[in-house]
Every structure is written in structure tokens, then in C-alpha cells.
Design an enzyme around this catalytic site. Structure first.
Site, PDB file in Angstrom:
ATOM      1  N   CYS A 169       0.842  -1.190   0.000  1.00 50.46           N
ATOM      2  CA  CYS A 169       0.000   0.000   0.000  1.00 50.46           C
ATOM      3  C   CYS A 169       0.880   1.243   0.000  1.00 50.46           C
ATOM      4  O   CYS A 169       1.795   1.373   0.818  1.00 50.46           O
ATOM      5  CB  CYS A 169      -0.905  -0.012   1.222  1.00 50.46           C
ATOM      6  SG  CYS A 169      -1.904   1.476   1.406  1.00 50.46           S
ATOM      7  N   CYS A 191       1.303   4.677   3.176  1.00 53.33           N
ATOM      8  CA  CYS A 191       2.296   4.906   4.225  1.00 53.33           C
ATOM      9  C   CYS A 191       3.668   4.465   3.729  1.00 53.33           C
ATOM     10  O   CYS A 191       3.783   3.563   2.901  1.00 53.33           O
ATOM     11  CB  CYS A 191       1.955   4.107   5.488  1.00 53.33           C
ATOM     12  SG  CYS A 191       0.415   4.575   6.300  1.00 53.33           S
ATOM     13  N   GLN A 194      -8.093  20.718   6.570  1.00 52.26           N
ATOM     14  CA  GLN A 194      -6.962  20.047   7.197  1.00 52.26           C
ATOM     15  C   GLN A 194      -7.318  18.582   7.435  1.00 52.26           C
ATOM     16  O   GLN A 194      -8.460  18.243   7.741  1.00 52.26           O
ATOM     17  CB  GLN A 194      -6.590  20.737   8.508  1.00 52.26           C
ATOM     18  CG  GLN A 194      -6.169  22.189   8.361  1.00 52.26           C
ATOM     19  CD  GLN A 194      -4.871  22.356   7.569  1.00 52.26           C
ATOM     20  OE1 GLN A 194      -4.107  21.418   7.387  1.00 52.26           O
ATOM     21  NE2 GLN A 194      -4.635  23.574   7.092  1.00 52.26           N
ATOM     22  N   PHE A 220      -4.900  33.425   1.659  1.00 48.64           N
ATOM     23  CA  PHE A 220      -5.171  32.026   1.303  1.00 48.64           C
ATOM     24  C   PHE A 220      -6.049  31.426   2.408  1.00 48.64           C
ATOM     25  O   PHE A 220      -5.754  30.364   2.961  1.00 48.64           O
ATOM     26  CB  PHE A 220      -3.875  31.226   1.152  1.00 48.64           C
ATOM     27  CG  PHE A 220      -2.868  31.821   0.202  1.00 48.64           C
ATOM     28  CD1 PHE A 220      -2.945  31.568  -1.158  1.00 48.64           C
ATOM     29  CD2 PHE A 220      -1.839  32.618   0.688  1.00 48.64           C
ATOM     30  CE1 PHE A 220      -2.011  32.120  -2.028  1.00 48.64           C
ATOM     31  CE2 PHE A 220      -0.898  33.167  -0.167  1.00 48.64           C
ATOM     32  CZ  PHE A 220      -0.984  32.913  -1.549  1.00 48.64           C
ATOM     33  N   ASP A 268      -1.493  30.886   4.543  1.00 43.10           N
ATOM     34  CA  ASP A 268      -1.476  29.420   4.479  1.00 43.10           C
ATOM     35  C   ASP A 268      -1.683  28.997   3.024  1.00 43.10           C
ATOM     36  O   ASP A 268      -2.767  28.582   2.632  1.00 43.10           O
ATOM     37  CB  ASP A 268      -2.580  28.844   5.371  1.00 43.10           C
ATOM     38  CG  ASP A 268      -2.602  27.321   5.376  1.00 43.10           C
ATOM     39  OD1 ASP A 268      -1.627  26.703   4.901  1.00 43.10           O
ATOM     40  OD2 ASP A 268      -3.605  26.754   5.853  1.00 43.10           O
ATOM     41  N   CYS A 302       2.512  23.462   4.116  1.00 44.19           N
ATOM     42  CA  CYS A 302       2.551  22.009   3.964  1.00 44.19           C
ATOM     43  C   CYS A 302       3.780  21.576   3.165  1.00 44.19           C
ATOM     44  O   CYS A 302       3.922  20.406   2.828  1.00 44.19           O
ATOM     45  CB  CYS A 302       1.275  21.503   3.279  1.00 44.19           C
ATOM     46  SG  CYS A 302       1.025  22.162   1.607  1.00 44.19           S
TER      47      CYS A 302
END
Length: 416
Positions: free
Chosen positions: A75, A78, A253, A280, A348, A374
């Protein structure tokens, strides 16, 4: 392909172990620093054949879909379930610290604010119709192969317990064997499900989705490419005590816990500022919280998100005035002359960062800035611009909300 034995020196920014090679770094997934492994190598990519020296930081993964032994394939959701909490958290903190160092910034990076299993309220799945049924899961790393999942320790129990419901809705809307995306957001009023990339959604699919939703409970809304197909009740999120109905497929988020942590850092830095610009702004994650104590001007390029913010502000009690402005800040950043009206600014931006906006901020006299990001690389670039303009970095805090992945958020605070 060649077979060789290598020793892993460090983790790369994508979470793969990196070993030195004769022609440059060799990237070996699912390995940790200090491990000695035999690999099959193709160019600079290695696949583990066996391990002769394992790291003391290696732990058993939490999910049977993870790693080369994963069910139905590896997968791709992760990449670091095999790392101890200590190593994992320092790795994520290091991503932010390394990005700042690369730009010559000497700010101290705080310890990572961690993320726990089961906190993810927003998950993006890939789905595809097959002769045997619907595949729903995550793409295998570097592949279009979908690893069909029956559990996910990252996602909230409210999402995991309804994987069969998500498959049923995907089957109702699917028109062919082409893959598409399903984003599910757990809200206060039920699951908000947004499909993206479904071809030829006709009356048959709309009826099938409607019948499916009416037969189920706990579904607030279903949309396809931002078009609402059915909405038994408005999806609602709580932004610091203000209820907001986000637009279909809109940005939120990924975890409430990370959102609250970011908001606490932002509000703590803004302090008693009386006039704040939220750039933003999205649907009001920070703006609506800050409006408890300050007049807020929210600027956002997405009209749907801005309308959600405006509607929430108009119907909430106890807020200072909130004004909104639809504006593409990449093409038309707020100029230094416009920024004179504000005591503090919060921004942001998407992963591309806010380079042009930061150039204007650097020319301004705004006393306090909170930067939420991010992408540590573009954050470091933007902070370097602000520092060159006379700002001083007072804090940088990395925040985890994408558990066991290489993605990390950060909040940086600055003063002039």
C-alpha cells in the site's frame, strides 16, 4: 539488474533509506539507517532481498497492507510504519530543519507535534470497477496498481467502519473500468463524499447514488467534480466554535488535532492584534477563530471556499467584523501599501508557497506574521525572503497530520 549488499546511511525526504553507491545515492524503501541489506538494484533503486543487520529502531508495522509483505501488494498510503516513534518524529522534524538550513536560516525548530493513529478525518482513496467488484484503496508506490484495503490504522474509525458503504457508492457512480478518486471527509453531520474524475455521470448514476444514500445512514453529502448529487444535510465542521459548511471537495486540514494545534500557534502569535489579514484563507480555518478578538480580512481565490467562510461569519455570534475578498494572490498579491492597514498577517498557501506575496510583506511594516505551510522547501524560501526584508523568525513548529508518510506541516512565526 545487479545484486549487492549496502548499508543504509540515512532516510531521504521521501522516507526511503539511502545508501552510498558508486554512481551516487541508492534509494531502498522499507529500510532504516544503520541497516545492512542485500538488494536487487536497477539504476539507483534497490529492492530488499534480505537483511543481515537490522536497526534497533525497526518495529512491526501497524497494518498488514504495509511493506513488501503487504496483502494484495504494498500500500502506497504509508512509507514509515516500520520506524520507531523516536526515529520517525526526529525524521519529520529534520525535514523542516534541513529545508531551513539549505536557505541559510538558523531558526530553532521545535519538536514535532505528533499525530496518533485513527485521527485522519479526510482521506483520498483511489477506486476502480472490476469484474470482481470495486477496488478501493491506495496506489502502490510508483504504480497505478490499487491495493484494495479492508482496514486503515491512519483513518478515523468513522471512516474505516464504512469502507463497504464507500465501495457501494463508488459502484453506484462508476460508469466503466477507469479509475477515479474518492475523497471522504468525516464531518459533524456525517460523511461528505466527493468523487473526482468519474466519466459520464448520467441520470442512471444519479438515481443509483440517491437510492444508495437514502438506504444508508450517516451520509451528509455526495458530489462529483464539485456538483452536488445528493445532500441529506449540510456537512459541518467546527472552526473554533463557528460551524462551517465546506464546499464539495473543498480543502480542509486532514486531522482536527493538527488543525487545532496550528490554530493555537497562530492565535498565540497574533495575540491582541486588532486588524488581521488572513491570506489564502480557505473556508476560514484561522479567520473565524481570529475573529473572536480581531477584525479579520480574509482573502482567497476559491470563490466557493470564500462563500462558505462569509456565510459562517454572518451567522455566527460573538465575532468581530469579517470581510472577504476574492483574489488570486499568486497573480495579485496584497501590495505593501495595502498591508499598512493590518497589525498582523497570516498566510497558508498551497504547496507552491507564497513567494510574490512574501516579497510584498517584506516591504511592509506589518509587525507580526504567521506562516503556515505544507511544504518545508517553499516555506524556507518564503521565510528567507521575509528575513531579508527585516523580519526575525521567533519560532518554527513542525506538525504531523499525515501519519507514517514523509509529509509534514509547519507553522513559523515572525516579527519586525
Amino acid at each position: 539488474m545487479s545484486t549487492e549488499t549496502v548499508t543504509i546511511g540515512r532516510l531521504g525526504s521521501g522516507g526511503d533509506g539511502i545508501a552510498p553507491g558508486p554512481d551516487g545515492p541508492i534509494y531502498v524503501p522499507f529500510t532504516l539507517p544503520g541497516e545492512t541489506v542485500a538488494i536487487a538494484r536497477v539504476k539507483n533503486q534497490g529492492t530488499v532481498i534480505s537483511t543481515s543487520v537490522a536497526s534497533a529502531d525497526r518495529i512491526a508495522p501497524a497494518c498488514h497492507h504495509f511493506g513488501p509483505e503487504g496483502r494484495n501488494g504494498t500500500c502506497g498510503g504509508c512509507s514509515l510504519q516500520h520506524a520507531s516513534d523516536t526515529l520517525y518524529r526526529e525524521f519529520k522534524r529534520g525535514i523542516v530543519a534541513d529545508a531551513l538550513k539549505a536557505k541559510g536560516l538558523s531558526a530553532t525548530v521545535a519538536p514535532l507535534i505528533p499525530c496518533a493513529p485513527g485521527e485522519r478525518r479526510r482521506v483520498v482513496f483511489t477506486v476502480r470497477k472490476t469484474e470482481k467488484g470495486m477496488l478501493l484503496g491506495f496506489n502502490q508506490a510508483g504504480s497505478h496498481h490499487i491495493v484494495d484495503i479492508d482496514r486503515c490504522p491512519v483513518a478515523s474509525p468513522g471512516i474505516v467502519s464504512r469502507l463497504d458503504v464507500l465501495r457501494a457508492l463508488a459502484a453506484a457512480i462508476a460508469t466503466d473500468s477507469q479509475g477515479f478518486r474518492l475523497t471522504v471527509l468525516e464531518t459533524l453531520s456525517g460523511l461528505d463524499i466527493a468523487f473526482e474524475g468519474v466519466r459520464k455521470v448520467g441520470d442512471k448514476q444519479r438515481r443509483a447514488v440517491t437510492e444508495c444514500v437514502l438506504a444508508l445512514r450517516g451520509i451528509a453529502r455526495v458530489s462529483s467534480d464539485a456538483e452536488v448529487l445528493i445532500e441529506p444535510q449540510k456537512p459541518q465542521l467546527d472552526f473554533g466554535g463557528v460551524l462551517v459548511a465546506p464546499p464539495p471537495g473543498g480543502f480542509t486540514q486532514a486531522t482536527k488535532e493538527a488543525e487545532d494545534a496550528m490554530a493555537a500557534l497562530v492565535l498565540g502569535h497574533v495575540g491582541k492584534a486588532k486588524r488581521v489579514a488572513d491570506l489564502f484563507s480557505g473556508s476560514g480555518t484561522f479567520a473565524l477563530r481570529m475573529a473572536r478578538g480581531a477584525r479579520v480580512h480574509a482573502v482567497e481565490g476559491d470563490d466557493r471556499a470564500l462563500k462558505a467562510l462569509d456565510h459562517a461569519a454572518r451567522h455566527a455570534q460573538g465575532l468581530k467584523p469579517v470581510t472577504v475578498e476574492k483574489r488570486d494572490l499568486f497573480r495579485r498579491p496584497l501590495m505593501a501599501s495595502e498591508l499598512k492597514a493590518f497589525d498582523a498577517v497570516v498566510f497558508d498557501p498551497p504547496r507552491a508557497g507564497a513567494e510574490d506575496q512574501c516579497r510584498e510583506l517584506a516591504r511592509s511594516g506589518v509587525k507580526k506574521i504567521a506562516a503556515v505551510s505544507c511544504n518545508p522547501v517553499t516555506l524556507a524560501r518564503d521565510l528567507a525572503i521575509l528575513v531579508a526584508g527585516g523580519y526575525r523568525i521567533t519560532g518554527v513548529t513542525p506538525i504531523d497530520q499525515f501519519l507514517w508518510s514523509p509529509h509534514v506541516e509547519a507553522v513559523a512565526t515572525l516579527e519586525k
